[in-house]
Motif scaffolding. Structure first.
Motif, PDB file in Angstrom:
ATOM      1  N   CYS A   1      50.724  56.530 -19.218  1.00  0.00           N
ATOM      2  CA  CYS A   1      50.013  55.422 -18.227  1.00  0.00           C
ATOM      3  C   CYS A   1      50.098  55.933 -17.227  1.00  0.00           C
TER       4      CYS A   1
ATOM      5  N   HIS B   1      41.965  55.827 -21.814  1.00  0.00           N
ATOM      6  CA  HIS B   1      43.107  54.798 -21.731  1.00  0.00           C
ATOM      7  C   HIS B   1      42.766  53.396 -21.132  1.00  0.00           C
TER       8      HIS B   1
ATOM      9  N   CYS C   1      44.711  49.907 -22.222  1.00  0.00           N
ATOM     10  CA  CYS C   1      45.632  49.254 -21.381  1.00  0.00           C
ATOM     11  C   CYS C   1      45.368  48.619 -20.699  1.00  0.00           C
TER      12      CYS C   1
ATOM     13  N   CYS D   1      46.397  49.310 -16.697  1.00  0.00           N
ATOM     14  CA  CYS D   1      46.325  50.533 -16.160  1.00  0.00           C
ATOM     15  C   CYS D   1      44.918  49.813 -15.641  1.00  0.00           C
TER      16      CYS D   1
END
Ligand SMILES: [Zn+2]
Length: 81
Positions: A6, A32, A36, A39
């Motif tokens: 992150c 990502h 996630c 994020c």
């Protein structure tokens, strides 16, 4: 493909939004963000901040302001995780 943390993603958000990342790094950040939700929330915060600054000044966000947002997000991440 090694997954980004992150922290690594947030450090690159400014470049990601500016489309300044190279193809591979951009793909890794995108991946990502897909996986996630935290994020994705940071990305939203970032975009909102940039939009606010843009509306207020009608100018491009200066680089140091961008870095300040990145730093604040990283500090928040450190506190929370
Ligand atoms: Zn993340």
């Amino acid at each position: 493909m090694i997954r980004l943390t992150c922290r690594q993603v947030i450090a690159r958000l400014a470049d990601y939004i500016d489309a300044a990342l190279g193809g591979l790094m951009r793909a890794r950040v995108s991946l990502h963000l897909l996986l996630c939700s935290e994020c994705r929330a940071y990305l939203e915060t970032y975009r909102r901040t940039i939009a606010l600054v843009g509306e207020a000044g009608r100018v491009e966000m200066p680089g140091d302001a961008r870095h300040r947002v990145t730093r604040e997000l990283l500090e928040r991440l450190r506190r929370e995780g």
